[in-house]
Scaffold this active site. Structure first.
Site, PDB file in Angstrom:
ATOM      1  N   ALA A  20       9.980   2.216   7.262  1.00  0.00           N
ATOM      2  CA  ALA A  20       9.345   0.905   7.506  1.00  0.00           C
ATOM      3  C   ALA A  20       9.598   0.456   8.948  1.00  0.00           C
ATOM      4  CB  ALA A  20       9.828  -0.107   6.487  1.00  0.00           C
ATOM      5  N   ARG A  21      10.716  -0.191   9.194  1.00  0.00           N
ATOM      6  CA  ARG A  21      11.056  -0.602  10.552  1.00  0.00           C
ATOM      7  C   ARG A  21      12.572  -0.536  10.737  1.00  0.00           C
ATOM      8  NH1 ARG A  21       6.709   0.395  11.796  1.00  0.00           N
ATOM      9  NH2 ARG A  21       5.102  -0.844  12.810  1.00  0.00           N
ATOM     10  N   PRO A  39       7.461  -5.049   5.426  1.00  0.00           N
ATOM     11  CA  PRO A  39       7.331  -5.270   6.875  1.00  0.00           C
ATOM     12  C   PRO A  39       8.623  -5.832   7.462  1.00  0.00           C
ATOM     13  CG  PRO A  39       6.107  -6.933   5.639  1.00  0.00           C
ATOM     14  CD  PRO A  39       6.739  -6.038   4.627  1.00  0.00           C
ATOM     15  N   HIS A  59       9.687   8.482  14.313  1.00  0.00           N
ATOM     16  CA  HIS A  59       8.562   7.621  13.912  1.00  0.00           C
ATOM     17  C   HIS A  59       7.274   8.445  13.760  1.00  0.00           C
ATOM     18  CE1 HIS A  59       7.520   3.095  13.881  1.00  0.00           C
ATOM     19  NE2 HIS A  59       6.596   3.745  13.184  1.00  0.00           N
ATOM     20  N   ASP A  91       9.740  -6.820  -4.989  1.00  0.00           N
ATOM     21  CA  ASP A  91       8.773  -7.377  -4.040  1.00  0.00           C
ATOM     22  C   ASP A  91       8.579  -8.838  -4.436  1.00  0.00           C
ATOM     23  OD1 ASP A  91       6.313  -8.093  -2.638  1.00  0.00           O
ATOM     24  OD2 ASP A  91       5.932  -5.959  -2.407  1.00  0.00           O
ATOM     25  N   GLU A  99      14.555   2.059  18.936  1.00  0.00           N
ATOM     26  CA  GLU A  99      13.816   3.320  19.122  1.00  0.00           C
ATOM     27  C   GLU A  99      12.877   3.337  20.324  1.00  0.00           C
ATOM     28  OE1 GLU A  99      11.621   3.192  15.340  1.00  0.00           O
ATOM     29  OE2 GLU A  99       9.754   3.195  16.487  1.00  0.00           O
ATOM     30  N   ARG A 115       0.825  -1.219   0.000  1.00  0.00           N
ATOM     31  CA  ARG A 115       0.000   0.000   0.000  1.00  0.00           C
ATOM     32  C   ARG A 115       0.856   1.265   0.000  1.00  0.00           C
ATOM     33  NH1 ARG A 115      -1.990  -3.828   3.423  1.00  0.00           N
ATOM     34  NH2 ARG A 115      -4.062  -4.615   2.952  1.00  0.00           N
ATOM     35  N   ILE A 116       1.847   1.312   0.892  1.00  0.00           N
ATOM     36  CA  ILE A 116       2.647   2.536   1.015  1.00  0.00           C
ATOM     37  C   ILE A 116       3.627   2.655  -0.161  1.00  0.00           C
ATOM     38  CG2 ILE A 116       4.322   3.763   2.458  1.00  0.00           C
ATOM     39  CD1 ILE A 116       2.987   2.320   4.900  1.00  0.00           C
TER      40      ILE A 116
HETATM   41  P1  NAD Z   1       1.792  -3.806   2.888  1.00  0.00           P
HETATM   42  O1  NAD Z   1       1.581  -5.097   3.561  1.00  0.00           O
HETATM   43  O2  NAD Z   1       0.672  -3.201   2.124  1.00  0.00           O
HETATM   44  O3  NAD Z   1       3.055  -3.927   1.899  1.00  0.00           O
HETATM   45  C1  NAD Z   1       4.257  -4.525   2.251  1.00  0.00           C
HETATM   46  C2  NAD Z   1       4.867  -5.120   0.990  1.00  0.00           C
HETATM   47  O4  NAD Z   1       6.167  -5.580   1.303  1.00  0.00           O
HETATM   48  C3  NAD Z   1       4.071  -6.305   0.440  1.00  0.00           C
HETATM   49  O5  NAD Z   1       3.760  -6.091  -0.923  1.00  0.00           O
HETATM   50  C4  NAD Z   1       5.017  -7.475   0.625  1.00  0.00           C
HETATM   51  O6  NAD Z   1       4.887  -8.464  -0.384  1.00  0.00           O
HETATM   52  C5  NAD Z   1       6.362  -6.780   0.562  1.00  0.00           C
HETATM   53  N1  NAD Z   1       7.472  -7.542   1.110  1.00  0.00           N
HETATM   54  C6  NAD Z   1       7.458  -8.463   2.101  1.00  0.00           C
HETATM   55  N2  NAD Z   1       8.694  -8.957   2.275  1.00  0.00           N
HETATM   56  C7  NAD Z   1       9.495  -8.347   1.373  1.00  0.00           C
HETATM   57  C8  NAD Z   1      10.885  -8.432   1.068  1.00  0.00           C
HETATM   58  N3  NAD Z   1      11.686  -9.269   1.730  1.00  0.00           N
HETATM   59  N4  NAD Z   1      11.376  -7.647   0.089  1.00  0.00           N
HETATM   60  C9  NAD Z   1      10.566  -6.783  -0.589  1.00  0.00           C
HETATM   61  N5  NAD Z   1       9.249  -6.664  -0.340  1.00  0.00           N
HETATM   62  C10 NAD Z   1       8.723  -7.427   0.633  1.00  0.00           C
HETATM   63  O7  NAD Z   1       2.317  -2.809   4.005  1.00  0.00           O
HETATM   64  P2  NAD Z   1       2.349  -1.217   3.952  1.00  0.00           P
HETATM   65  O8  NAD Z   1       1.066  -0.687   4.440  1.00  0.00           O
HETATM   66  O9  NAD Z   1       2.864  -0.782   2.639  1.00  0.00           O
HETATM   67  O10 NAD Z   1       3.410  -0.921   5.113  1.00  0.00           O
HETATM   68  C11 NAD Z   1       4.761  -1.293   4.993  1.00  0.00           C
HETATM   69  C12 NAD Z   1       5.446  -1.123   6.322  1.00  0.00           C
HETATM   70  O11 NAD Z   1       5.531   0.258   6.659  1.00  0.00           O
HETATM   71  C13 NAD Z   1       4.679  -1.710   7.518  1.00  0.00           C
HETATM   72  O12 NAD Z   1       4.890  -3.092   7.666  1.00  0.00           O
HETATM   73  C14 NAD Z   1       5.228  -0.942   8.677  1.00  0.00           C
HETATM   74  O13 NAD Z   1       6.357  -1.614   9.175  1.00  0.00           O
HETATM   75  C15 NAD Z   1       5.681   0.377   8.060  1.00  0.00           C
HETATM   76  N6  NAD Z   1       4.895   1.529   8.528  1.00  0.00           N
HETATM   77  C16 NAD Z   1       5.551   2.579   9.068  1.00  0.00           C
HETATM   78  C17 NAD Z   1       4.853   3.695   9.496  1.00  0.00           C
HETATM   79  C18 NAD Z   1       5.533   4.901  10.073  1.00  0.00           C
HETATM   80  O14 NAD Z   1       4.871   5.752  10.685  1.00  0.00           O
HETATM   81  N7  NAD Z   1       6.848   5.060   9.919  1.00  0.00           N
HETATM   82  C19 NAD Z   1       3.467   3.717   9.380  1.00  0.00           C
HETATM   83  C20 NAD Z   1       2.825   2.629   8.810  1.00  0.00           C
HETATM   84  C21 NAD Z   1       3.547   1.531   8.381  1.00  0.00           C
HETATM   85  C1  COI Z   2       2.498   1.470  11.903  1.00  0.00           C
HETATM   86  O1  COI Z   2       1.323   1.787  11.668  1.00  0.00           O
HETATM   87  O2  COI Z   2       2.916   0.306  11.711  1.00  0.00           O
HETATM   88  C2  COI Z   2       3.433   2.468  12.401  1.00  0.00           C
HETATM   89  O3  COI Z   2       4.613   2.286  12.253  1.00  0.00           O
HETATM   90  C3  COI Z   2       2.888   3.664  13.100  1.00  0.00           C
HETATM   91  C4  COI Z   2       3.232   3.707  14.573  1.00  0.00           C
HETATM   92  C5  COI Z   2       2.362   4.706  15.282  1.00  0.00           C
HETATM   93  C6  COI Z   2       3.198   2.387  15.272  1.00  0.00           C
END
Ligand code: NAD
Ligand code: COI
Length: 330
Positions: free
Chosen positions: A233-234, A206, A295, A174, A263, A154-155
């Site tokens: 991401a993480r 993730p 974050h 991906d 963190e 999604r992101i």
């Molecule tokens: P999502 O599940 O929609 O997309 C994740 C994608 O990563 C999937 O298409 C999956 O197939 C792919 N993937 C899995 N393993 C992989 C690998 N080894 N190499 C390449 N691609 C791989 O998730 P999303 O909504 O896009 O979110 C992604 C990540 O962003 C979350 O898991 C979370 O850790 C992080 N996030 C951070 C914040 C923030 O505030 N910083 C907020 C929301 C989410």
């Molecule tokens: C997530 O939604 O996964 C984030 O990284 C946001 C945070 C507030 C936990």
């Protein structure tokens, strides 16, 4: 039906209160995180509504089972800090909010990439010193660059649309390919290929145990000299010590990090007037070419409203029907 919510900030309260009123569900709000110390407070509730980046307490699911609390609904995306197998074993349903606003995170990732390219951190420091000269901090333009996107969920997909709008060429990796991006020919076959082609790399996958330090010394060596990295991401995806060495040598021209592997005791805490004890973090944030944020990529009005409402909707749905589209454990 009554819920207990933890880690509730003031900006979330109006959304909780409105939802509780409209749905006629009692929702008790607590500002502290759920921890070993307050586990007993969940007694008598039907669902726990959580939000935290650190690990959920070890005994949480056993306690939930003991007290008949059937559901844990988290207000965020990432479930890397939750033992989903333990939840299933104890009969607890866990839900997340998979899409509260992918745009919030994608926009922030692009913002940070642009800040690195335009070297705003350096200019701000120079400005504070009354050094208003231009040279030598000349920038690149995004349209002249190839941007590598790791994870096209999604992101990642929103991030791609935005950087393409700036004219950047995109390469993506991906293991599960999106048909539209596949048709557009964006995918490369391996991370190595992406590392070799990209001038800037943004992580949108993730975190799992298998992917810990996926960006380490070896991966960094495979990247172009002067590459830019963005991690919203993480933190565990990056070996911070290896990255610091690469930032110092110039192998990595800049890194924008909204997440950091250690963190939890730092981000979203008020540590004013306290000495930082994490030496790696101190070294990282001292670097001009490291743009570290606590974050906050998620933190927009749209996102926060959706995080609260979708988590509460999920808990209600699980309790009423045993189903929700947001369930993350079997
Ligand atoms: P999502 O599940 O929609 O997309 C994740 C994608 O990563 C999937 O298409 C999956 O197939 C792919 N993937 C899995 N393993 C992989 C690998 N080894 N190499 C390449 N691609 C791989 O998730 P999303 O909504 O896009 O979110 C992604 C990540 O962003 C979350 O898991 C979370 O850790 C992080 N996030 C951070 C914040 C923030 O505030 N910083 C907020 C929301 C989410
Ligand atoms: C997530 O939604 O996964 C984030 O990284 C946001 C945070 C507030 C936990």
């Amino acid at each position: 039906m009554n819920f207990i919510a933890f880690s509730v900030r003031d900006d979330e309260r109006p959304y909780f209160e409105k939802w509780a009123q409209v749905n006629n569900v009692k929702v008790d709000l607590h500002s502290e995180e759920i921890s070993e110390d307050n586990l007993d407070t969940i007694k008598g509730y039907d669902a726990v509504i959580g939000l935290q980046t650190g690990t959920y307490p070890l005994g949480l699911f056993a306690k939930m089972q003991e007290y008949g609390v059937k559901d844990l609904s988290i207000r965020n995306v990432g479930v890397d800090n939750i033992d989903l197998a333990a939840a299933s074993q104890k009969g607890v349903t866990v839900t997340n909010v998979p899409a509260y606003s992918p745009n919030a995170i994608a926009e922030f990732a692009v913002t940070q990439l642009m800040q690195m390219l335009r070297q705003t951190r350096t200019y701000r420091r120079k400005f504070a010193e009354q050094d208003y000269r231009w040279a030598p901090y000349i920038s690149k333009e995004l349209r002249s660059m190839t941007v590598g996107v790791v994870g096209t969920g999604r992101i990642g997909r929103v991030f791609i649309q935005i950087v393409q709008g700036f004219g950047a060429k995109v390469v993506a990796f991906d293991p599960y390919r999106n048909p539209e991006l596949e048709a557009a020919g964006l995918y490369v076959d391996s991370l190595e290929e992406l590392f070799a082609k990209a001038d800037a790399i943004s992580l949108h996958m993730p975190a799992t145990d298998q992917d810990k330090h996926i960006i380490g010394q070896e991966a960094l060596a495979q990247m172009k000299d002067g590459v830019y990295l963005v991690n919203t991401a993480r933190g565990s995806l990056i070996d911070t010590k290896a990255l610091i060495a690469a930032l110092k040598s110039g192998k990595v021209a800049g890194a924008a990090l909204d997440t950091y592997e250690a963190e939890t005791p730092i981000f979203n805490h008020d540590l004013r007037n306290q000495a930082l004890t994490d030496e790696t973090f101190k070294e990282l944030i001292s670097l001009d070419n490291a743009l570290v944020t606590p974050h906050i990529a998620f933190y927009t009005e749209t996102a926060v409203k959706n995080m609260v409402e979708i988590a509460l909707d999920s808990a209600k749905s699980v309790l009423e029907t045993g189903q929700a589209s947001t369930i993350v454990n079997a």
